[in-house]
Write a protein that holds these residues in place. Structure first.
Motif, PDB file in Angstrom:
ATOM      1  N   SER A 140      -0.313   4.265   0.000  1.00  0.00           N
ATOM      2  CA  SER A 140      -0.973   5.399   0.937  1.00  0.00           C
ATOM      3  C   SER A 140      -0.400   4.894   2.498  1.00  0.00           C
ATOM      4  O   SER A 140      -0.056   6.029   3.278  1.00  0.00           O
ATOM      5  CB  SER A 140      -2.266   5.099   0.829  1.00  0.00           C
ATOM      6  N   LYS A 141      -0.308   3.605   2.651  1.00  0.00           N
ATOM      7  CA  LYS A 141      -0.013   3.252   3.893  1.00  0.00           C
ATOM      8  C   LYS A 141       1.567   3.539   4.347  1.00  0.00           C
ATOM      9  O   LYS A 141       1.934   4.063   5.288  1.00  0.00           O
ATOM     10  CB  LYS A 141      -0.257   1.711   4.464  1.00  0.00           C
ATOM     11  N   GLU A 184       5.040  16.868   0.239  1.00  0.00           N
ATOM     12  CA  GLU A 184       4.634  15.597  -0.733  1.00  0.00           C
ATOM     13  C   GLU A 184       5.627  14.493  -0.488  1.00  0.00           C
ATOM     14  O   GLU A 184       6.829  14.654  -0.347  1.00  0.00           O
ATOM     15  CB  GLU A 184       4.480  15.933  -2.149  1.00  0.00           C
ATOM     16  N   LYS A 213       3.246   6.017   3.046  1.00  0.00           N
ATOM     17  CA  LYS A 213       3.390   7.519   3.273  1.00  0.00           C
ATOM     18  C   LYS A 213       2.812   7.815   4.853  1.00  0.00           C
ATOM     19  O   LYS A 213       3.609   8.456   5.419  1.00  0.00           O
ATOM     20  CB  LYS A 213       2.629   8.157   2.213  1.00  0.00           C
ATOM     21  N   ARG A 214       1.986   7.293   5.028  1.00  0.00           N
ATOM     22  CA  ARG A 214       1.338   7.324   6.523  1.00  0.00           C
ATOM     23  C   ARG A 214       2.458   7.068   7.481  1.00  0.00           C
ATOM     24  O   ARG A 214       2.528   7.622   8.597  1.00  0.00           O
ATOM     25  CB  ARG A 214       0.077   6.553   6.662  1.00  0.00           C
ATOM     26  N   SER A 258       0.782  -1.066  -0.023  1.00  0.00           N
ATOM     27  CA  SER A 258       0.032  -0.072   0.196  1.00  0.00           C
ATOM     28  C   SER A 258       0.878   1.361   0.040  1.00  0.00           C
ATOM     29  O   SER A 258       1.556   1.608   0.996  1.00  0.00           O
ATOM     30  CB  SER A 258      -1.019  -0.022   1.261  1.00  0.00           C
TER      31      SER A 258
END
Length: 221
Positions: A5-6, A54, A8-9, A3
């Motif tokens: 998105s995961k 970003e 980055k989190r 993932s």
């Protein structure tokens, strides 16, 4: 980890939570990803993105993405709800698990001021001795689809490229790019933060960055 998105989190919450500084410009940023620009930083492009952090693929996703047939040619599963075929990043991400692992590899993800990330695009790194900085006091230079990063980021960039080539056999640098990265690796050695970052990512991602680890072991960092 598959993932993006995961990834980055986790970087935001577990890796950079005590070291909120960007790769290129050494800009500080808040927990809400708002940029605190360094003195003298300026940009006349992507001004809205200049206010936010970003997560940039230092080795651009397109550089390794194009090694996947789904990126280049599409796939039978890559059809929109309206029946239109698509390819590129969205198709590779949808269909190919190896691509998802490469895209979400935290060793290749760094915080960057949005405007810098946007202008750098997917350009290869080189030396641009006669070019002025595009961002005032931040010595990031971009011209003719090439980029020269500030000195303080070159070692980390080099070891990221070397790591990606070492880890993913489908990706190979050009001879010129490998020579540059090998030189930068030697000229700009690891520091305690780079070693600490790699250790934190190893715990989260459950994989080792052998390039950075070998440099850190040599210096006992």
């Amino acid at each position: 980890m598959q993932s993006f998105s995961k990834a980055k989190r986790l970087l935001e919450q577990k890796v950079y939570n005590e070291h909120r500084k960007t790769l290129y410009c050494d800009a500080e940023f808040t927990a809400n990803k708002e940029v605190i620009p360094p003195k003298g930083f300026s940009t006349d492009k992507y001004e809205k993105r200049a206010k936010k952090i970003e997560w940039e693929h230092t080795l651009p996703a397109e550089n390794f993405g194009r090694t996947f047939s789904e990126w280049r040619d599409g796939h039978e599963q890559c059809v929109s709800s309206k029946g239109k075929a698509f390819k590129g990043r969205k198709c590779a991400e949808k269909v190919n698990i190896e691509y998802r692992y490469m895209q979400a590899d935290m060793f290749n993800l760094y915080p960057a001021i949005g405007a810098v990330n946007a202008l750098r695009s997917n350009y290869n790194f080189t030396m641009l001795p006669d070019v002025k900085s595009d961002f005032g006091s931040c010595a990031m230079k971009i011209e003719n689809r090439k980029a020269e990063p500030p000195e303080n980021s070159r070692g980390r960039i080099a070891r990221t490229y070397l790591y990606m080539e070492d880890t993913y056999k489908r990706y190979n640098m050009s001879k010129a790019q490998r020579q540059l990265m090998t030189a930068w690796d030697k000229m700009y050695p690891v520091d305690s933060w780079e070693c600490s970052r790699a250790e934190k990512i190893t715990v989260l991602q459950k994989s080792q960055n052998n390039i950075v680890k070998s440099r850190c072991d040599t210096l006992n960092l």
